[in-house]
Design a protein around this motif. Structure first.
Motif, PDB file in Angstrom:
ATOM      1  N   ARG A  28       0.832  -1.207   0.000  1.00 31.24           N
ATOM      2  CA  ARG A  28       0.000   0.000   0.000  1.00 31.24           C
ATOM      3  C   ARG A  28       0.869   1.261   0.000  1.00 31.24           C
ATOM      4  NH1 ARG A  28      -5.019  -0.418   4.221  1.00 31.24           N
ATOM      5  NH2 ARG A  28      -5.648  -2.589   3.878  1.00 31.24           N
ATOM      6  N   SER A  29       0.265   2.352  -0.445  1.00 33.15           N
ATOM      7  CA  SER A  29       0.897   3.648  -0.250  1.00 33.15           C
ATOM      8  C   SER A  29       0.857   3.982   1.235  1.00 33.15           C
ATOM      9  CB  SER A  29       0.159   4.735  -1.042  1.00 33.15           C
ATOM     10  OG  SER A  29      -1.144   4.933  -0.492  1.00 33.15           O
TER      11      SER A  29
ATOM     12  N   GLU B 264      -0.329   6.603   2.585  1.00 33.73           N
ATOM     13  CA  GLU B 264      -1.633   7.190   2.905  1.00 33.73           C
ATOM     14  C   GLU B 264      -2.688   6.125   3.156  1.00 33.73           C
ATOM     15  OE1 GLU B 264       0.959  10.086   1.096  1.00 33.73           O
ATOM     16  OE2 GLU B 264       0.321   8.099   0.369  1.00 33.73           O
TER      17      GLU B 264
ATOM     18  N   ALA C 283       6.501   1.302   2.752  1.00 36.92           N
ATOM     19  CA  ALA C 283       5.326   1.391   1.878  1.00 36.92           C
ATOM     20  C   ALA C 283       5.703   1.068   0.429  1.00 36.92           C
ATOM     21  CB  ALA C 283       4.728   2.791   1.955  1.00 36.92           C
ATOM     22  N   ILE C 284       4.686   0.771  -0.346  1.00 38.54           N
ATOM     23  CA  ILE C 284       4.821   0.554  -1.791  1.00 38.54           C
ATOM     24  C   ILE C 284       5.904  -0.483  -2.089  1.00 38.54           C
ATOM     25  CG2 ILE C 284       4.759   1.712  -4.037  1.00 38.54           C
ATOM     26  CD1 ILE C 284       4.540   4.382  -2.554  1.00 38.54           C
TER      27      ILE C 284
ATOM     28  N   GLN D  99       9.298   3.227  -0.498  1.00 35.77           N
ATOM     29  CA  GLN D  99       9.321   4.362   0.431  1.00 35.77           C
ATOM     30  C   GLN D  99       9.410   3.845   1.867  1.00 35.77           C
ATOM     31  OE1 GLN D  99       5.779   7.075   1.458  1.00 35.77           O
ATOM     32  NE2 GLN D  99       6.744   8.153  -0.245  1.00 35.77           N
TER      33      GLN D  99
ATOM     34  N   SER E 170      13.443   6.867  -0.330  1.00 35.25           N
ATOM     35  CA  SER E 170      12.527   6.519  -1.419  1.00 35.25           C
ATOM     36  C   SER E 170      13.334   6.045  -2.618  1.00 35.25           C
ATOM     37  CB  SER E 170      11.647   7.717  -1.807  1.00 35.25           C
ATOM     38  OG  SER E 170      12.435   8.809  -2.241  1.00 35.25           O
TER      39      SER E 170
ATOM     40  N   TYR F 208       1.533   4.847  -8.827  1.00 33.15           N
ATOM     41  CA  TYR F 208       1.867   5.300  -7.480  1.00 33.15           C
ATOM     42  C   TYR F 208       3.014   6.310  -7.573  1.00 33.15           C
ATOM     43  CZ  TYR F 208      -0.850   1.546  -5.241  1.00 33.15           C
ATOM     44  OH  TYR F 208      -1.861   0.722  -4.803  1.00 33.15           O
TER      45      TYR F 208
ATOM     46  N   ASN G  96       4.845  10.239  -5.737  1.00 30.41           N
ATOM     47  CA  ASN G  96       4.982  11.087  -4.552  1.00 30.41           C
ATOM     48  C   ASN G  96       3.859  12.106  -4.446  1.00 30.41           C
ATOM     49  OD1 ASN G  96       6.085  12.366  -6.894  1.00 30.41           O
ATOM     50  ND2 ASN G  96       7.134  13.853  -5.583  1.00 30.41           N
TER      51      ASN G  96
ATOM     52  N   THR H   9      -1.781   8.433  -5.671  1.00 34.02           N
ATOM     53  CA  THR H   9      -2.042   7.264  -6.508  1.00 34.02           C
ATOM     54  C   THR H   9      -3.121   7.609  -7.512  1.00 34.02           C
ATOM     55  OG1 THR H   9      -1.503   5.818  -4.640  1.00 34.02           O
ATOM     56  CG2 THR H   9      -2.685   4.821  -6.492  1.00 34.02           C
TER      57      THR H   9
ATOM     58  N   ARG I  79      -8.399   8.147  -1.699  1.00 40.18           N
ATOM     59  CA  ARG I  79      -7.061   7.565  -1.681  1.00 40.18           C
ATOM     60  C   ARG I  79      -6.531   7.302  -3.084  1.00 40.18           C
ATOM     61  NH1 ARG I  79      -5.483   9.543   2.793  1.00 40.18           N
ATOM     62  NH2 ARG I  79      -6.512   8.713   4.644  1.00 40.18           N
TER      63      ARG I  79
ATOM     64  N   TYR J  84       6.859   5.586  -8.104  1.00 43.77           N
ATOM     65  CA  TYR J  84       7.226   4.528  -7.166  1.00 43.77           C
ATOM     66  C   TYR J  84       6.835   3.129  -7.653  1.00 43.77           C
ATOM     67  CZ  TYR J  84       7.870   8.285  -3.708  1.00 43.77           C
ATOM     68  OH  TYR J  84       8.287   9.398  -3.032  1.00 43.77           O
TER      69      TYR J  84
END
Length: 290
Positions: free
Chosen positions: A43-44, A46, A63-64, A68, A79, A104, A106, A109, A149, A168
């Motif tokens: 997941r991101s 967020e 994340a991702i 990140q 990142s 995805y 910065n 998404t 999201r 990403y």
């Protein structure tokens, strides 16, 4: 066991995509005992941080799939991005195989087809939780799209051409198995890509250095913890890089048999608080060994 890395979907979160209280209590017990805990998710940030904060947990987040890393305060500490040159090549191939994907970055998404955005999260939910009904999976997926999201954009290139945008991951999706297999084979010829999957019908495409296992090792190195003292808990193929490096590899009870065979221990399912069961099991072993 001095560091625990925990996947989210199909692992830390239950069939309602929230975190069981048993898991929360086990994580806090581990932290109180001086064990570091990090979430490692596709997941991101967020999308990952909300259920974690709602459960009353304060954790660093990979994340991702490792693209990140954020500390407990949510600050980006590292990142790893795809070059835009590589992005355009991947974009061309995915279009060639008629594969939908989400972008995805910065800046957030993005999706160019919100109906497909719902299908892709339904695929992830159903793969992680086969017993969840289609209607409930669609309800959870619909919430993901409607809560902001994921952002709609007509043309991804409008986002990518912004010089401030960093790429990403591309999360691609197709129910055509031949197209997925052919695309995977083509992507394997790229020297700078890592390709995995988190559900039956998707491919997750990141930079080759943006993998959960690499990110967990980097974090362990920062803490001065050898990988033999790391436990990784997960349920799918994007967790394999963690399993291969961690001293203790734990498959969820709801994981596919191939994943279970890769791991040194199989715990209960995500809906049965399998994370808590794994933590308690190995903490007891530590106490006995003392």
């Amino acid at each position: 066991m001095k560091l625990i890395a925990i996947d989210m979907d199909g692992t830390l979160v239950n069939n309602n995509t929230t975190i069981n209280e048993e898991n929360v209590e086990a994580i806090k017990k581990a932290q109180k005992a001086g064990i570091h805990v990090v979430v490692a998710t596709g997941r991101s940030f967020e999308e990952a941080v909300n259920p974690i904060e709602e459960a009353g947990l304060n954790l660093p987040i990979i994340a991702i799939n490792g693209a990140q890393f954020r500390n407990k305060e949510g600050e980006i500490k590292n990142s790893i991005t795809l070059s835009k040159e590589t992005y355009y090549k991947v974009d061309e191939l995915l279009n060639h195989y008629s594969m939908y994907y989400e972008l995805y970055t910065n800046k957030g998404t993005y999706s160019n087809d919100l109906e497909m955005a719902i299908d892709i999260i339904v695929d992830i939910i159903k793969s992680a939780n086969p017993e969840v009904t289609d209607s409930h999976a669609h309800k959870l997926a619909d919430y993901r799209v409607k809560n902001g999201r994921i952002h709609y954009v007509e043309d991804y290139h409008d986002i990518v051409k912004d010089p401030e945008v960093e790429i990403y991951k591309l999360l691609s999706f197709s129910r055509n198995e031949k197209n997925r297999t052919d695309a995977m084979n083509d992507f394997l010829t790229f020297n700078d890509l890592a390709v995995s999957r988190s559900a039956e019908a998707n491919l997750e495409i990141t930079h080759r250095d943006a993998q959960k296992g690499i990110a967990v090792k980097n974090y362990a190195d920062q803490l001065g913890i050898p990988m033999k003292e790391v436990m990784a808990i997960g349920d799918n193929y994007n967790d394999v890089s963690m399993f291969e490096l961690a001293g203790i590899s734990v498959a969820m009870g709801n994981a596919e048999e191939d994943i279970k065979r890769l791991c040194s221990f199989t715990t209960k399912t995500n809906d049965e608080s399998g994370v808590a069961h794994a933590i308690h099991t190995f903490m007891r072993k530590i106490e006995v060994s003392k």
